[in-house]
Enzyme design. Structure first.
Site, PDB file in Angstrom:
ATOM      1  N   LYS A  80       0.848  -1.184   0.000  1.00 42.01           N
ATOM      2  CA  LYS A  80       0.000   0.000   0.000  1.00 42.01           C
ATOM      3  C   LYS A  80       0.890   1.243   0.000  1.00 42.01           C
ATOM      4  CE  LYS A  80      -3.911   1.704   2.848  1.00 42.01           C
ATOM      5  NZ  LYS A  80      -4.733   1.322   4.031  1.00 42.01           N
ATOM      6  N   SER A 154      -9.367   1.127   3.415  1.00 37.59           N
ATOM      7  CA  SER A 154      -8.637   1.983   2.500  1.00 37.59           C
ATOM      8  C   SER A 154      -7.635   1.231   1.645  1.00 37.59           C
ATOM      9  CB  SER A 154      -7.909   3.073   3.291  1.00 37.59           C
ATOM     10  OG  SER A 154      -6.977   2.511   4.190  1.00 37.59           O
ATOM     11  N   SER A 178      -9.444  -1.381   7.519  1.00 37.70           N
ATOM     12  CA  SER A 178      -8.933  -1.286   6.151  1.00 37.70           C
ATOM     13  C   SER A 178      -8.193  -2.523   5.679  1.00 37.70           C
ATOM     14  CB  SER A 178      -8.010  -0.068   6.028  1.00 37.70           C
ATOM     15  OG  SER A 178      -8.715   1.124   6.257  1.00 37.70           O
TER      16      SER A 178
END
Length: 598
Positions: A80, A154, A178
């Protein structure tokens, strides 16, 4: 290049060992990544891959060419883009925020040292604020089964590239869910570790006291293997913790699960149907399901965005709010600006409430292997999110927002496909440091289903041979500590878990010791012996000393040889006590001898 889409770690390892795959062929894999795939913010360029492959070759030389000593040798992964990697910009999905780190995040460094190859950095809800996957200037990430629906966030990009089999695993982050909601929306596994198990050095914080780097994989086995490499205390991270190795590492044959007494699906009958099927499936696996009061969980979840805790996100973006507020996504900015309205007094009161609710939650979970919940009560289309970006996001976090506030570990698992073909997931939650036990239960769950891996249409491969859980001592018991025997509680109350029944080597004799209460045997090595039945139990290493202290003379703990050549810790007897003991070797085990006496 042969298709490597959806390969598990075991399949990557097997291909490298056989020579069917060589690391340089990852250049071809990277070339297949679409330039307009919104799951990526940055893809590995040929020169970046060439550098990593050269480093991999040096690592292999350093271990004498034995790829088994590099547990992630040549395995492609993604991270990420709020996690640092040297040579790559970190954007947190905000170009104006971008910077160029000179070193890897601590977790990334561990993975690369184990041989993994970084293939790219993935898209996210900006500054890791959101559970939707739509709040990014790099584009919304569509669901891997139906792009009209959200991917979850996310960690949207990381979940997407794993679900489609583009990499073997990916790192996400988890503050409010997330690392779990995108797993549920994309039919993959999301491992949310105990806070502090992974170092956060090199992570752009969202809520520094709560943030956890997480793992996405197609299988629980792979997620757990990656976590074993990634974990470890880091003195440079003030929130890093050492595993005390007191928690259970697996779940016994009798599974005890809690579920909320009152369940909320916000009218989504398809998600409700999959969850109800999952509960029945667990029952078929032998689980005992008990309803618990969910009010403390719900009250704590509400604190994350509806109270002073939101100010921690405000602190994380203080500089951006002051100097470049227009660079922040409007929905994200609206959330973090709410933190400005709270005082220090409000924050302390919120902490007192968090502690109280967390204690109630952990007390509720005592005696259960896990709490079973839907990963998300519902899913929405991307068009829906435009209309109600905050309200629908809050719905996604109904069963996730409390987790890190209460210091729980969590494992998101595929549960099935809805009538409309979209995935639906479940999550297992347990107290801190129960990560290994959740993974053990999660592997049993995944093996019992016939679901495709992610969106790849591939099936779950045969599991690798079970290994002893890290942080445990494997103990062989031969008499009063056997299952159902009077002293078995000395194992179970220390979170020891039965692994298997097996035999010693054929060089032992078994004796009934006189005058022992309860009756106990003595096991001794001898010529002319035979194999004796024993049970193997894995005990958390921090509890082993307590156990040994309770063992009375003439018994003690030594090293036993098993019939298959393994050696384990186990009960032995001092020779002086055997002179007046009855030789019961002919029975082959203590249970058979006890039964013979009626």
């Amino acid at each position: 290049m042969q298709s490597v889409i959806g390969w598990t770690l075991g399949e990557w390892h097997a291909a490298y060992r056989s020579g069917a795959m060589t690391p340089d062929r990852l250049l071809s894999l990277a070339a297949q990544y679409s330039a307009d795939d919104s799951a990526w913010i940055a893809r590995a360029q040929p020169e970046q891959l060439a550098m990593q492959l050269a480093q991999l070759n040096d690592r292999l030389d350093a271990v004498g060419g034995d790829i088994d000593k590099l547990p992630l040798y040549g395995v492609p992964f993604a991270i990420k883009d709020n996690i640092d990697a040297a040579g790559w910009d970190t954007t947190a999905a905000c170009p104006e925020f971008a910077y160029s780190p000179t070193s890897d995040a601590a977790v990334v460094a561990k993975l690369r040292a184990a041989g993994a190859i970084l293939m790219g950095k993935t898209n996210l809800d900006q500054f890791a604020t959101g559970l939707v996957g739509t709040r990014s200037p790099y584009g919304a990430v569509g669901n891997s089964f139906n792009a009209d629906y959200v991917s979850g966030g996310s960690s949207s990009g990381s979940a997407s590239v794993v679900a489609r089999g583009l990499v073997a695993f990916a790192l996400g982050t988890d503050t409010a869910g997330s690392g779990r909601v995108p797993a549920g929306f994309n039919n993959i596994v999301g491992l949310k570790p105990t806070k502090g198990r992974f170092s956060n050095t090199g992570l752009v914080s969202a809520c520094r006291t709560l943030d956890c780097i997480s793992v996405f994989a197609l299988t629980v086995e792979d997620a757990a293997a990656v976590a074993q490499v990634a974990q470890g205390y880091d003195a440079s991270d003030a929130y890093s913790r050492s595993n005390p190795y007191t928690a259970p590492v697996s779940v016994g044959a009798s599974i005890k699960l809690a579920i909320p007494a009152s369940l909320e699906f916000f009218g989504d009958t398809q998600n409700q149907a999959v969850f109800e099927q999952a509960v029945e499936h667990f029952k078929a696996l032998g689980a005992v399901i008990s309803e618990v009061d969910f009010s403390a969980f719900k009250a704590l979840a509400d604190q994350l965005y509806s109270g002073p805790w939101v100010a921690e996100r405000t602190v994380a973006l203080e500089g951006m709010l002051e100097h470049q507020p227009q660079a922040i996504n409007p929905v994200v900015r609206g959330i973090v600006e709410n933190g400005l309205q709270y005082s220090a007094c409000d924050a302390y009161k919120a902490e007192y409430l968090r502690a109280e609710l967390s204690r109630r939650i952990n007390d509720t979970l005592a005696g259960f292997d896990a709490l079973l919940v839907p990963t998300s009560p519902t899913i929405r289309t991307r068009a829906d999110m435009v209309l109600e970006p905050v309200r629908y996001n809050a719905q996604f976090g109904y069963y996730t927002n409390f987790t890190n506030l209460a210091d729980l570990s969590a494992l998101a698992l595929p549960a099935g496909l809805r009538a409309d073909g979209l995935p639906c997931g479940i999550t297992l939650l347990a107290p801190a440091w129960h990560d290994s036990a959740l993974a053990h239960l999660g592997q049993r769950w995944q093996a019992s289903l016939e679901l495709p891996l992610g969106a790849t249409e591939r099936q779950l491969p045969a599991p690798a041979a079970a290994q002893q859980a890290p942080g445990t001592v494997r103990v062989a018991v031969v008499g009063a500590h056997l299952s159902g025997m009077p002293l078995n509680f000395q194992l179970t109350t220390r979170n020891a878990v039965l692994v298997e029944q097996t035999l010693t080597a054929s060089t032992y004799r078994l004796y009934a010791l006189p005058g022992t209460v309860p009756p106990k045997p003595g096991l001794a090595r001898a010529d002319g012996g035979r194999s004796i039945i024993v049970e193997l139990w894995d005990m958390p290493i921090a509890r082993f000393g307590e156990f040994v202290v309770e063992i009375p003379a003439p018994l003690g703990i030594g090293t036993l040889m098993l019939a298959d050549g393994r050696s384990v810790k186990g009960f032995i007897c001092e020779p002086w006590a055997l002179a007046d003991a009855l030789d019961v070797t002919e029975f082959g085990g203590w249970r058979a001898y006890v039964t013979s006496k009626g």
